[in-house]
Design an enzyme around this catalytic site. Structure first.
Site, PDB file in Angstrom:
ATOM      1  N   HIS A 289      49.187  61.847  65.121  1.00  0.00           N
ATOM      2  CA  HIS A 289      47.860  61.229  64.682  1.00  0.00           C
ATOM      3  C   HIS A 289      47.942  59.919  65.021  1.00  0.00           C
ATOM      4  O   HIS A 289      46.888  59.447  65.552  1.00  0.00           O
ATOM      5  CB  HIS A 289      48.234  61.057  62.916  1.00  0.00           C
ATOM      6  CG  HIS A 289      46.993  60.637  62.205  1.00  0.00           C
ATOM      7  ND1 HIS A 289      46.030  61.433  61.728  1.00  0.00           N
ATOM      8  CD2 HIS A 289      46.471  59.431  62.033  1.00  0.00           C
ATOM      9  CE1 HIS A 289      45.051  60.425  61.438  1.00  0.00           C
ATOM     10  NE2 HIS A 289      45.431  59.425  61.453  1.00  0.00           N
ATOM     11  N   GLU A 290      48.894  59.114  64.950  1.00  0.00           N
ATOM     12  CA  GLU A 290      48.691  57.656  65.260  1.00  0.00           C
ATOM     13  C   GLU A 290      48.695  57.538  66.740  1.00  0.00           C
ATOM     14  O   GLU A 290      47.985  56.645  67.335  1.00  0.00           O
ATOM     15  CB  GLU A 290      49.901  56.715  64.760  1.00  0.00           C
ATOM     16  CG  GLU A 290      49.847  56.690  63.240  1.00  0.00           C
ATOM     17  CD  GLU A 290      48.687  56.269  62.628  1.00  0.00           C
ATOM     18  OE1 GLU A 290      47.874  55.395  63.201  1.00  0.00           O
ATOM     19  OE2 GLU A 290      48.498  56.524  61.450  1.00  0.00           O
TER      20      GLU A 290
ATOM     21  N   HIS B 280      45.103  57.938  67.674  1.00  0.00           N
ATOM     22  CA  HIS B 280      44.424  56.690  67.613  1.00  0.00           C
ATOM     23  C   HIS B 280      44.494  55.703  69.056  1.00  0.00           C
ATOM     24  O   HIS B 280      43.756  55.077  69.366  1.00  0.00           O
ATOM     25  CB  HIS B 280      44.901  55.988  66.340  1.00  0.00           C
ATOM     26  CG  HIS B 280      44.206  56.255  65.075  1.00  0.00           C
ATOM     27  ND1 HIS B 280      42.716  56.507  64.924  1.00  0.00           N
ATOM     28  CD2 HIS B 280      44.607  56.501  64.039  1.00  0.00           C
ATOM     29  CE1 HIS B 280      42.623  56.624  63.559  1.00  0.00           C
ATOM     30  NE2 HIS B 280      43.845  56.946  62.945  1.00  0.00           N
TER      31      HIS B 280
ATOM     32  N   HIS C 145      42.752  56.759  71.806  1.00  0.00           N
ATOM     33  CA  HIS C 145      41.343  56.263  71.564  1.00  0.00           C
ATOM     34  C   HIS C 145      41.122  54.865  72.130  1.00  0.00           C
ATOM     35  O   HIS C 145      40.069  54.542  72.652  1.00  0.00           O
ATOM     36  CB  HIS C 145      40.890  56.279  70.179  1.00  0.00           C
ATOM     37  CG  HIS C 145      39.584  56.545  69.769  1.00  0.00           C
ATOM     38  ND1 HIS C 145      38.860  56.169  68.617  1.00  0.00           N
ATOM     39  CD2 HIS C 145      38.338  56.406  70.631  1.00  0.00           C
ATOM     40  CE1 HIS C 145      37.469  56.336  68.551  1.00  0.00           C
ATOM     41  NE2 HIS C 145      37.264  56.456  70.018  1.00  0.00           N
TER      42      HIS C 145
END
Length: 692
Positions: A475-476, A479, A482
């Site tokens: 998940h991180e 990010h 991104h």
């Protein structure tokens, strides 16, 4: 800034990294003073420019202004969150309101806003690109929400409120950290450790050593220890003791009690909304999001709640039967749920978390994160050993494309420590952009970091993750991608500079690739034998992906609904009474609690997600539909879909409206159906005749 430590603003480490080893806690206070003064001079120069306002001399100038302040701030807030101490915390309490005053003054600069407003009113005649229009809109709306259109007395009132809110948010987070740092349940070997697997014993022993209790075992409030302890401990009275301490963070009648802070924060936020012409704070926060209105948020949450609480009730009945089978006569309580759910999973799917964990080594899951990025986006990571970071545990990587061109710098900070706040997050020391800097350089390289809180293993042993830990890592890193794959011109729309309910799409979407079978087969290998996870265990893991979905969704959705209730009411005299009222109206099961009870709900009281916690679920509607684009092709790494994903989601930041860019990727906006199926709360057959 000649009087200050130049290492704070002149980053001349490897590929432009800060030289962390040259920084000291005492450097920050004078550096902030100088950087704030310098930024104020730059703002005054822009506002006082005698030339007619243009996009370049006003908006681009604003985009480039405050570079020293941005650098000092990035270093300081990193330290405040990931490696703090008394000196940093004292300065944090001083700096938060000072920064609020600084930005309030800018937001209320009449001459500056006049220039921006002129550009906004004539934007159709300026020949702006789509990205430039978005950047102009962001600045204009930001000034309006900072009170630029208010009368002077109202502006001053708003500035005072924002300053108070900044101080309250800082104190809230520090109080939670104090409670987490100040509590530990020290256990001896023997009966105290009934049911505790070796990996957790090792983590608890390391936590005890950190607290000067060699030879003993510590249950701490770090999620990487407390959750597995609640899962595996056979000692119900110890589970209850630890659970009650965990959920009581910020609610203790002592100096770190957050209930008064919540009350004051909500009252001040309500005043801000009224000053700016909104009915409530939620309307203000949702004004520039995909959801748009509180009603739209509540509609989604309540549809999901109904399905989640029904499923949780079925699961609770199973747990009650198991408790009875063990010859016990107690009801299902929150400190029982994880323990018995794990036993049911072990029976139903014939595997346990303890059996799975030896196959989930931190090193291998990091490699898996990088491999997925390579397959999707043609990038790879090169670790740079010996490069100093802000803590000895932090690792430094270069991210390069297939031609070995440097794309980004990435720092990974994976282990829990008492100087780090709980949770996991991504942030940036420096965001990508293409503007020409004052020194003539064109653009800047993204410098991105991930922070996690995994239990640190004993010396010489590998760090083993739970499946949830592994998802957190993915998940991180989603990010981080991104930020690292951003390809925009202007800093304010770079990377994660998107609406709150779109920002979780790249991260939650990336989680899907963890359980793609070919990734698990390659990277889920036993830490002792090196053998891959057996096919039958892999099949069980995949079959159990939505196990306990009712519990997980009830925990989340109750928190999101309480957040919306807090921020849609005219007044909240007693926040804990409102929390209790909302949970009662929902029919919150006695056997469960909110994922984040209000006194330690850092997302909404110190983390920027106020009236926005729902966004994880809003983004999950998007991510479930987005991954379906790959599934529909039968190839989780389909090259054409991956290129569209990079071009329309990971690289565009906030330069395009999120609805438009999602449509460009997927061809349509999604319904919640795929999300409900992904969570295991419905099947497509059940949904075919419903309005979900």
């Amino acid at each position: 800034m000649p009087a200050n430590n130049p290492a704070l603003t002149d980053w001349n480490g490897l590929n432009g990294l800060p030289r962390f080893e040259a920084l000291n806690d005492g450097d920050f206070a004078p550096a902030f003073d100088a950087a704030l003064a310098r930024h104020e001079e730059e703002i005054d120069a822009i506002a006082g420019n005698p030339d007619q306002p243009s996009f370049d001399n006003t908006i681009v100038a604003l985009e480039l202004a405050g570079d020293d302040l941005s650098r000092v701030s990035a270093l300081f807030w990193n330290r405040a969150g990931a490696h703090t101490n008394d000196t940093i915390q004292a300065l944090e309490r001083e700096i938060s309101p000072k920064m609020s005053r600084h930005y309030s003054k800018i937001g209320m600069n009449a001459e500056l806003f006049k220039r921006i407003d002129t550009l906004w009113e004539t934007r159709e005649t300026l020949g702006l690109t789509l990205e430039q229009t978005r950047v102009l809109e962001r600045h204009w709306k930001g000034f309006v929400k900072s009170g630029a259109k208010l009368e002077k007395t109202e502006q001053e009132k708003l500035a005072g409120i924002n300053e108070k809110l900044a101080g309250l948010g800082t104190q809230f987070g520090q109080n939670v950290l104090a409670d987490e740092k100040g509590w530990a349940l020290i256990l001896a070997d023997g009966d105290d450790l009934q049911g505790i697997p070796d990996f957790l014993r090792d983590a608890m022993a390391a936590a005890a050593r950190e607290r000067g209790e060699d030879g003993k075992f510590a249950v701490t409030l770090s999620r990487s220890i407390i959750e597995p302890f609640l899962t595996f401990s056979e000692r119900r009275e110890l589970r209850e003791q630890a659970f009650k301490a965990w959920v009581a963070r910020g609610e203790n009648d002592g100096l770190s009690d957050n209930r008064g802070i919540i009350r004051d924060t909500l009252a001040l936020r309500g005043e801000v909304a009224k000053l700016l012409g909104y009915g409530n704070f939620a309307e203000l926060k949702l004004d520039n999001t995909m959801a748009k209105t509180p009603d739209a948020v509540n509609d989604l949450l309540k549809k999901v709640w109904a399905k989640a609480v029904k499923r949780a009730g079925e699961d609770e009945a199973d747990i009650a039967r198991l408790i009875a089978d063990e010859g016990r006569n107690h009801e299902v309580m929150p400190w029982d749920w994880r323990h018995y759910a794990e036993k049911i999973r072990a029976r139903k799917f014939n595997f346990s978390e303890a059996e799975l964990k030896p196959y989930l080594q931190l090193e291998k899951i990091i490699d898996a994160c990088f491999d997925v990025a390579g397959r999707l986006f043609d990038i790879h990571a090169v670790e740079k050993k010996g490069v100093a970071a802000y803590h000895p545990d932090v690792r430094v990587f270069e991210i390069r494309d297939r031609d070995e061109k440097l794309v980004a710098m990435f720092l990974g900070d994976y282990f829990a420590r008492s100087s780090k706040r709980s949770g996991a997050w991504m942030s940036a020391f420096q965001s990508q952009h293409k503007l020409t800097l004052k020194n003539g350089a064109k653009g800047e390289l993204p410098i991105i970091y991930n922070v996690c809180n995994f239990a640190k293993p004993a010396e010489g042993k590998p760090a083993l993750l739970s499946l949830d830990d592994a998802r957190t890592l993915f998940h991180e890193f989603g990010h981080a991608l991104h930020g690292m794959l951003s390809n925009v011109t202007y800093p304010s729309v770079s990377g994660t500079g998107v609406s709150r309910d779109f920002v979780e799409l790249p991260s939650q979407l990336y989680e899907h690739w963890l359980t793609v079978p070919e990734i698990l087969k390659q990277y889920a290998v036993h830490f002792e034998t090196g053998k891959p996870m057996p096919q039958d265990l892999l099949d069980k893991v995949l079959a159990a992906r939505s196990f306990n979905a009712g519990f997980n969704t009830v925990e989340f959705t109750s928190s999101a609904l309480v957040d919306m209730a807090f921020h849609t009411r005219d007044a909240v005299a007693d926040p804990m009474a409102v929390q209790a009222e909302v949970l009662k109206e929902l029919g919150m099961p006695k056997s469960m609690v909110m994922r984040h009870a209000s006194p330690h709900f850092q997302h909404i009281f110190s983390g920027g997600y106020s009236a926005g916690y729902y966004s994880y679920m809003w983004s999950e509607v998007l991510d479930a539909d987005a991954f379906s684009a790959f599934e529909e092709t039968g190839d989780a790494f389909n090259g054409e879909i991956a290129r569209k994903l990079r071009d329309h989601v990971y690289s565009v930041g906030g330069s395009v409206d999120p609805e438009d860019t999602y449509r460009a990727f997927r061809g349509k906006l999604p319904s919640p159906d795929a999300m409900l199926v992904k969570r295991g709360l419905s099947t497509f057959e059940e949904l075919s005749g419903s309005d979900a």
